[in-house]
Enzyme design. Sequence first.
Site, PDB file in Angstrom:
ATOM      1  N   HIS A 291      32.584  90.056  49.896  1.00  9.34           N
ATOM      2  CA  HIS A 291      33.724  89.130  49.801  1.00  9.34           C
ATOM      3  C   HIS A 291      34.765  89.533  50.852  1.00  9.34           C
ATOM      4  CE1 HIS A 291      35.737  86.023  47.529  1.00  9.34           C
ATOM      5  NE2 HIS A 291      36.787  86.780  47.264  1.00  9.34           N
TER       6      HIS A 291
ATOM      7  N   ASP B 190      27.909  87.779  49.134  1.00 12.19           N
ATOM      8  CA  ASP B 190      29.094  87.674  48.281  1.00 12.19           C
ATOM      9  C   ASP B 190      28.643  87.416  46.846  1.00 12.19           C
ATOM     10  OD1 ASP B 190      31.495  87.140  47.053  1.00 12.19           O
ATOM     11  OD2 ASP B 190      32.260  85.880  48.670  1.00 12.19           O
TER      12      ASP B 190
ATOM     13  N   SER C 214      39.064  83.086  49.172  1.00  7.55           N
ATOM     14  CA  SER C 214      38.837  83.173  47.732  1.00  7.55           C
ATOM     15  C   SER C 214      39.612  82.067  47.011  1.00  7.55           C
ATOM     16  CB  SER C 214      39.202  84.577  47.240  1.00  7.55           C
ATOM     17  OG  SER C 214      38.622  84.830  45.985  1.00  7.55           O
TER      18      SER C 214
END
Length: 636
Positions: free
Chosen positions: A329, A298, A191
């Site tokens: 995610h 995602d 991320s």
Amino acid sequence: MPPLRPALAFALVLTLATPAQAALAQGTPPFISGGRTQPVHSYTDAIREHVYVESTIDSDADGRLDRVRVDIIRPRTDARVPVIIDESPYYDNSGRGPERERKAYDANGDPIKFPLFYDNYFVPRGYAVLNVDMLGTTKSDGCPDVGGPADVLGGKAVIDWLNGRATAYRADGGTAVASWSSGKAAMIGKSYDGTLANAVAATGVQGLTTIVPISAISSWYEYQRSYGVLYNSLNYPGFLAGAVDTDGAVKCAPVRDRLNAEDGDESGNYTPFWQARDHRADLSKMRASVFAVHTVNDLNVKPDTWSRWWDALAKRGIPRKVWVGQYEHVDPFDFEGRRELWVDTLHRWFDYWLHGVRNDIMREPRADVQLSPTKWITQRDWPAPHTIPVALRPSADGSLGLLPARPGSTASFTDVKLTEPQMVADVGVPNPGRAAFTTAPLPLDLRLSGTPEVDLRLTLDKPAANLTALLVDFGETPRVDWRVGQGIVQQPTESCHGESSPDDDACYRTFGTAVATRPYEIVARGWIDTQNRSSLSTSTPIEPGVSTRIRWSTLPQDYVFRKGNRMALIVAGTDNSYNRADIATGSLVTLDLTRSSIRVPLVITAPLTTDEVPQSRTLWQGPTLVDLPEPTSEFF
């Protein structure tokens, strides 16, 4: 008996020692066996320390260059070692991984716990691991800049310090020199952490040899919007900057105000603000190889920001590898049944690029792809080689097929706010907020691999509309249920990777895959503001009543439509599930069905074998650390 001369004593030690001990005595890299570095260093006895690296930016405008907090764990050896860096804004707020691990420190402020398994596993194998606090977060100076210069230059300064080009200070004010560093570094993370790796690599900084970005952003514009349509609430950059900055509410308020003033939410356009946060805008300086991981479901860091970056890497000839999953995610460490393979693959990747170990990592298929909850395949690249774009065309009777509709056929709907379940419900029943078209039951399995493209000819009764296109699979099929826990379910068991200490264990909970049998799955999604049909940087209204072509890409996917299921195209207005809810225009949209279609990239051959994997050094100007495989006649 007289004492042995030092040289003779040293030779005797080498004779009696194990190969690993002999290597360590000479200060050479760790013992290598089976194409992998071996755990010959003590994790418990490793050196743990911290420094503050001086950057080249004063993001909080206090008159001093920002200093970056760097927490270090490294093997106790005279050998110079390569470095694995996880730079993050999350060390003192949300933590890292599903277990939300945070750093811990001793009475002197030195780190005694490093989140995730990287330190436990790689330090014994001859690597230093650095946990870096992104500027403006945890123990670093400055203010978060959400993809801007402060975010990028902090991490770059750390790479420069490891290579003698920047200055670092200890807590007592003395300078610190990374004399233990080999100069070769990797950046890894999920991320925001992986985004920092992308950003620093794009600067071309010397010494950053490889990056492993997981669910990472390459363009902050694409993280927040699609062709002018906003995903998030207004002033999201300012909100995010405040969320990761746990102690700079007052000091960094001017920075957040600037972010809010410059983000251009009123138009949704791609402006200089977003260009400065586009980490693939110029990859000509990039030196690092890439091992990327992304998941096609995602909807946090949407997969188009990865797939477009992946294509750009290919055009530059940058050495690369990818895992493509079906989860949301999620870190590959938590993919069901893949943890051991992930750790080993990552180990071989780092050994190849940082220690110069001659293994086969670059001769293997470039892409690992998940096709179902339990099936993974390897293939030469991603998307799958040998796809063909099949144009599916809507008709006035609600069908979707290969033949164009009869001339003059139209369908209409109004741009109103609908959730995705509302768009998909009762596809055979008229709905004033959407147009729906479905195929007959499929005669065989069909695999989509890549990015569908929507091509509509339409008229509006107002100057603008927001459009949503959904490619849907109707059929009772077991699928990864990425809506539940992002597709993973915690198990009662743990697995351990590396060595533990009383303060930092190497064991983590395992996960299974959440699976559900639902009547439909939205496979691909795409959104556009019709004013951005020709340019992301300029809004151009449509003249009401004038036929206009609107063409755009959905999010990419890799998905198998099962035999007997039906494929559907749904076209609607504002998506109340993933777009800002207050931007529906109320415009009447009339589709010219004869000149409208969606082009779906379908696989027409089986995956190629390992022997058919091409590799190339063409165009890539980065450092050659080891002998790469020679290129074949087929490039990326």
